[in-house]
Design a protein around this motif. Structure first.
Motif, PDB file in Angstrom:
ATOM      1  N   GLU A 266      -2.404   1.823   3.743  1.00 23.26           N
ATOM      2  CA  GLU A 266      -2.702   3.224   4.034  1.00 23.26           C
ATOM      3  C   GLU A 266      -1.714   4.153   3.330  1.00 23.26           C
ATOM      4  OE1 GLU A 266      -3.286   5.904   8.027  1.00 23.26           O
ATOM      5  OE2 GLU A 266      -4.179   3.899   7.943  1.00 23.26           O
ATOM      6  N   ARG A 267      -0.546   3.640   3.035  1.00 24.26           N
ATOM      7  CA  ARG A 267       0.445   4.445   2.310  1.00 24.26           C
ATOM      8  C   ARG A 267      -0.118   4.921   0.963  1.00 24.26           C
ATOM      9  NH1 ARG A 267       6.164   2.033  -0.107  1.00 24.26           N
ATOM     10  NH2 ARG A 267       6.769   3.921  -1.271  1.00 24.26           N
TER      11      ARG A 267
ATOM     12  N   VAL B  76     -12.557  -0.883   1.295  1.00 26.07           N
ATOM     13  CA  VAL B  76     -12.228   0.495   1.642  1.00 26.07           C
ATOM     14  C   VAL B  76     -12.791   1.402   0.555  1.00 26.07           C
ATOM     15  CG1 VAL B  76      -9.957   0.497   0.504  1.00 26.07           C
ATOM     16  CG2 VAL B  76     -10.423   2.097   2.365  1.00 26.07           C
TER      17      VAL B  76
ATOM     18  N   SER C 155     -10.067  -3.942   1.298  1.00 25.54           N
ATOM     19  CA  SER C 155      -9.772  -3.354   2.613  1.00 25.54           C
ATOM     20  C   SER C 155      -8.312  -3.542   2.992  1.00 25.54           C
ATOM     21  CB  SER C 155     -10.684  -3.970   3.683  1.00 25.54           C
ATOM     22  OG  SER C 155     -10.493  -5.376   3.759  1.00 25.54           O
TER      23      SER C 155
ATOM     24  N   TRP D  47     -11.500   8.437   3.801  1.00 27.82           N
ATOM     25  CA  TRP D  47     -11.743   7.038   3.464  1.00 27.82           C
ATOM     26  C   TRP D  47     -12.166   6.279   4.701  1.00 27.82           C
ATOM     27  CZ3 TRP D  47      -6.699   9.047   3.411  1.00 27.82           C
ATOM     28  CH2 TRP D  47      -5.837   8.547   4.393  1.00 27.82           C
TER      29      TRP D  47
ATOM     30  N   LEU E 223      -3.370   5.238   0.192  1.00 24.06           N
ATOM     31  CA  LEU E 223      -4.446   6.189   0.478  1.00 24.06           C
ATOM     32  C   LEU E 223      -3.873   7.557   0.850  1.00 24.06           C
ATOM     33  CD1 LEU E 223      -6.624   3.724   2.541  1.00 24.06           C
ATOM     34  CD2 LEU E 223      -7.304   4.754   0.373  1.00 24.06           C
ATOM     35  N   ASP E 224      -2.809   7.567   1.625  1.00 20.50           N
ATOM     36  CA  ASP E 224      -2.165   8.833   1.995  1.00 20.50           C
ATOM     37  C   ASP E 224      -1.609   9.543   0.754  1.00 20.50           C
ATOM     38  OD1 ASP E 224      -2.674   8.690   4.710  1.00 20.50           O
ATOM     39  OD2 ASP E 224      -0.791   7.661   5.170  1.00 20.50           O
TER      40      ASP E 224
END
Length: 441
Positions: free
Chosen positions: A248-249, A285, A244, A268, A251-252
């Motif tokens: 986020e970078r 995640v 987790s 996600w 995932l983006d």
């Protein structure tokens, strides 16, 4: 992309003739198919036919969490899943439980192998210590993130899945004055630009500067689905699990690559296993991506049920668990420094390989590997293999079957709540049911 020789294609043609006639394929032909397809199963060299299970590649597959979620929790048998993992004990556990495993390094395998050209799904769970608070978190360092994200951003170019409409004339052709097909107004900017010409080994070599090679396994989340797509496989979906703490970078960046390759939806969410009734806590995640399905993922809107550690293990109320031995007491709080005890009247703390040293405070009783498996929602008779340390490490690293079932059910648009509740009831209240299950399986 590796191509089959004429002699290899002849073996496949002969096998197909037997299959078309309804006759069994001779053993010597099966052996030849396996040799051609290695390390993949020879049966995957034969074209997929309507009514056959859909072929799925599972990477960093571990001891079988995703597979148990599909088969045991959801009862879904429509998939032919082949898993790959480097850990020999995890592979042995999965095989003993009836899951197919190839013991190999996924970074040494080619997603465009001829045996994979009918693959429809990819499941991948890259190791999480590089991002997790339980590890050294090298994956959070900017220098490592820069290398990882730059590599992920290059996957679409290597696969030939960068939309022409996103490129300028100079990017596609260089700076010259000749007429450009992008500028002639005839719609020739529809489709993808040519492949960059880089091999997947060359793409992976971009990760060489990482301080922890495990960080680079996150690039495989893009390499495998898009590599399969580039090879013409009918790839439809992807499911990924990670710590987790994954930035986020990343995932983006993954989402951008899938979007550029014209995947319909990527989403996600962080899912807590205890919210789905698992008897231990574990936040991870999960990302899912689909080409032609409107699939989306979100954390459960409400806790499904609560299962305490004591309830799962048949302990009386009031028991406490010591995780780190006798620790100095903090005079300000009256509690041991480091937070080494918790009540078994709640879901367990997140299991790790070190859970093998946990003891019940009252009498020093230690967990067994089977009990550790139950706490992460594996059936009581799951056949854990390897040393005690290895078995606990497998249970600490694995995707909880109940959570895997939840994620895959959302991805495929199937009901999950009643199946999960029935499974949890059998798991935590009717342990003898699994003796009958194993006899049937």
């Amino acid at each position: 992309m590796s191509e089959l020789t004429a002699a290899q294609q002849s073996v496949i043609t002969t096998a197909l003739s037997y299959k078309a006639s309804g006759a069994p394929i001779p053993a010597h032909l099966i052996t030849e198919l396996d040799e051609i397809a290695a390390p993949w199963p020879g049966r995957w060299l034969l074209p997929w036919e309507e009514g056959e299970p859909e072929r799925v590649v599972e990477l960093c597959a571990g001891p079988g969490g995703w597979g148990e979620g599909l088969k045991t929790v959801l009862g879904m048998t429509r998939f032919d899943v082949v898993g790959v993992d480097m850990d020999k004990d995890a592979c042995a556990t999965a095989r003993a439980a009836g899951h197919v495993r190839i013991c190999a390094d996924i970074t040494r395998l080619d997603p465009e192998h001829p045996a994979l050209r009918c693959t429809r799904g990819v499941i991948i769970s890259p190791p999480c210590p590089s991002f997790s608070t339980a590890g050294k978190r090298a994956g959070l360092l900017k220098a490592n993130l820069d290398i990882l994200c730059e590599t992920i951003a290059f996957v679409g170019q290597a696969a030939g899945l960068i939309s022409l409409s996103e490129l300028s004339c100079d990017e596609l052709h260089g700076d010259f004055d000749d007429e450009c097909p992008l500028c002639d107004g005839n719609g020739n900017d529809v489709g993808f630009a040519p492949r960059s010409g880089h091999t997947w080994n060359e793409v992976r070599a971009m990760l060489d500067g990482l301080t922890d090679a495990r960080i680079g396994l996150m690039a495989e989340v893009a390499i495998w689905p898009l590599g399969l797509q580039a090879a013409g496989a009918p790839i439809q979906w992807m499911a990924m699990e990670q710590s987790s703490n994954l930035p986020e970078r990343v995932l983006d960046e993954l989402s951008t690559e899938f979007l550029g390759a014209e995947w319909f939806r990527t989403s996600w969410a962080v899912v807590e296993s205890a919210d789905l009734g698992v008897a231990s806590r574990r936040k991870r995640v999960f990302m899912i991506a689909a080409r032609h399905m409107a699939a989306g993922i979100a954390a459960p809107s409400r806790p499904l049920t609560v299962t305490t550690m004591a309830e799962a293990l048949g302990w009386a109320e009031g028991e406490r668990v010591n995780t780190r031995g006798n620790r100095p007491v903090d005079p300000a709080t009256g509690r041991a420094k480091g937070g080494n005890c918790f009540s078994a009247d709640k879901p367990s703390w997140c299991l790790t390989g070190k859970s093998r040293t946990w003891v019940r405070e009252r009498d020093g009783l230690r967990l067994t590997p089977a009990e550790a498996g139950k706490l992460v929602s594996f059936r009581a008779t799951y056949p854990w293999q390897g040393s005690r340390s290895s078995q606990f490490q497998q249970a600490g690293d694995v995707v909880c079957p109940v959570v895997a079932a939840y994620v895959l059910a959302l991805l495929h648009g199937v009901a999950w709540e009643s199946q999960v509740l029935d499974y949890l009831t059998g798991l935590y209240h009717y342990e003898d049911l699994w003796d009958e299950y194993d006899l049937v399986a």
